[in-house]
Design a protein around this motif. Structure first.
Motif, PDB file in Angstrom:
ATOM      1  N   MET A 176       6.177  86.970   3.571  1.00  0.00           N
ATOM      2  CA  MET A 176       6.706  86.066   4.421  1.00  0.00           C
ATOM      3  C   MET A 176       7.743  85.191   3.705  1.00  0.00           C
ATOM      4  N   SER A 177       9.026  85.279   4.310  1.00  0.00           N
ATOM      5  CA  SER A 177      10.160  84.488   3.737  1.00  0.00           C
ATOM      6  C   SER A 177      10.112  83.104   4.359  1.00  0.00           C
ATOM      7  N   VAL A 178      10.514  82.344   3.563  1.00  0.00           N
ATOM      8  CA  VAL A 178      10.638  80.772   3.807  1.00  0.00           C
ATOM      9  C   VAL A 178      12.073  80.440   3.321  1.00  0.00           C
ATOM     10  N   ARG A 179      12.413  79.460   4.073  1.00  0.00           N
ATOM     11  CA  ARG A 179      13.625  79.072   4.032  1.00  0.00           C
ATOM     12  C   ARG A 179      13.759  77.213   4.235  1.00  0.00           C
ATOM     13  N   ILE A 180      14.392  76.707   3.175  1.00  0.00           N
ATOM     14  CA  ILE A 180      14.636  75.060   3.458  1.00  0.00           C
ATOM     15  C   ILE A 180      16.211  74.912   3.426  1.00  0.00           C
ATOM     16  N   SER A 181      16.763  73.793   4.142  1.00  0.00           N
ATOM     17  CA  SER A 181      18.076  73.563   4.162  1.00  0.00           C
ATOM     18  C   SER A 181      18.253  72.744   3.081  1.00  0.00           C
ATOM     19  N   ARG A 182      19.663  72.839   2.620  1.00  0.00           N
ATOM     20  CA  ARG A 182      20.467  72.205   1.273  1.00  0.00           C
ATOM     21  C   ARG A 182      19.964  70.749   1.387  1.00  0.00           C
ATOM     22  N   GLN A 183      19.815  70.255   2.692  1.00  0.00           N
ATOM     23  CA  GLN A 183      19.439  68.831   2.417  1.00  0.00           C
ATOM     24  C   GLN A 183      18.070  68.518   2.088  1.00  0.00           C
ATOM     25  N   ALA A 232       4.714  74.464   6.185  1.00  0.00           N
ATOM     26  CA  ALA A 232       5.292  73.459   5.225  1.00  0.00           C
ATOM     27  C   ALA A 232       4.924  73.617   3.916  1.00  0.00           C
ATOM     28  N   MET A 233       3.507  73.747   3.569  1.00  0.00           N
ATOM     29  CA  MET A 233       2.838  73.965   2.426  1.00  0.00           C
ATOM     30  C   MET A 233       3.642  75.348   1.799  1.00  0.00           C
ATOM     31  N   GLN A 234       3.452  76.365   2.431  1.00  0.00           N
ATOM     32  CA  GLN A 234       4.131  77.693   2.001  1.00  0.00           C
ATOM     33  C   GLN A 234       5.605  77.239   1.679  1.00  0.00           C
ATOM     34  N   THR A 235       6.200  76.551   2.286  1.00  0.00           N
ATOM     35  CA  THR A 235       7.637  76.419   2.196  1.00  0.00           C
ATOM     36  C   THR A 235       7.926  75.568   0.779  1.00  0.00           C
ATOM     37  N   LEU A 236       7.192  74.520   0.568  1.00  0.00           N
ATOM     38  CA  LEU A 236       7.050  73.782  -0.428  1.00  0.00           C
ATOM     39  C   LEU A 236       6.703  74.814  -1.732  1.00  0.00           C
ATOM     40  N   THR A 237       5.674  75.390  -1.717  1.00  0.00           N
ATOM     41  CA  THR A 237       5.305  76.369  -2.852  1.00  0.00           C
ATOM     42  C   THR A 237       6.419  77.023  -3.169  1.00  0.00           C
ATOM     43  N   ALA A 238       7.068  77.799  -2.230  1.00  0.00           N
ATOM     44  CA  ALA A 238       8.302  78.589  -2.479  1.00  0.00           C
ATOM     45  C   ALA A 238       9.219  78.013  -3.117  1.00  0.00           C
ATOM     46  N   ALA A 239       9.869  76.633  -2.695  1.00  0.00           N
ATOM     47  CA  ALA A 239      10.627  75.730  -3.178  1.00  0.00           C
ATOM     48  C   ALA A 239      10.178  75.803  -4.669  1.00  0.00           C
TER      49      ALA A 239
END
Length: 123
Positions: free
Chosen positions: A1-8, A42-49
């Protein structure tokens, strides 16, 4: 799974970790999730970041800022995935739930607290 977060959101993550570093305290995954309001999952996004940040720090031969994020549980250590990530980066080897992991994590946190990150690594 691909996760993305904004620059902000990325800048927000770096800022939260920098504040924690300067105040010499740790953050829980839950606190970061609440502050950053990441998209689901959210948790997967945070973990990936956090894993991406660990790669950046390792490549720059800096202490791993992601070590400032811990579980709320009694262990007060990062999740197992953190230790798997740092093992892939060649920073730690061993079980993620033992004395060696706790000792390595404690020393890495001290290294983060004492390190001055270049400005371009913070924002």
């Amino acid at each position: 799974m691909s996760v993305r977060i904004s620059r902000q959101q990325w800048d927000g993550l770096l800022n939260e970790l920098d504040i924690a570093r300067r105040q010499r305290h740790l953050l829980t995954y839950r606190a970061l999730l609440e502050r950053l309001q990441l998209p689901t999952p959210a948790m997967q996004t945070l973990t990936a970041a956090l894993e991406y940040l660990a790669v950046i720090d390792a490549r720059a031969e800096q202490p791993l800022r992601s070590s400032l994020v811990i579980s709320q549980g009694a262990s007060r250590l990062p999740r197992t995935g953190f230790f798997e990530c740092v093992e892939r980066l060649g920073r730690f080897s061993g079980p993620s739930d033992g004395v060696a992991a706790a000792s390595w994590h404690a020393s890495e946190v001290v290294r983060v607290f004492e390190f001055s990150y270049p400005e371009e690594c913070i924002s």
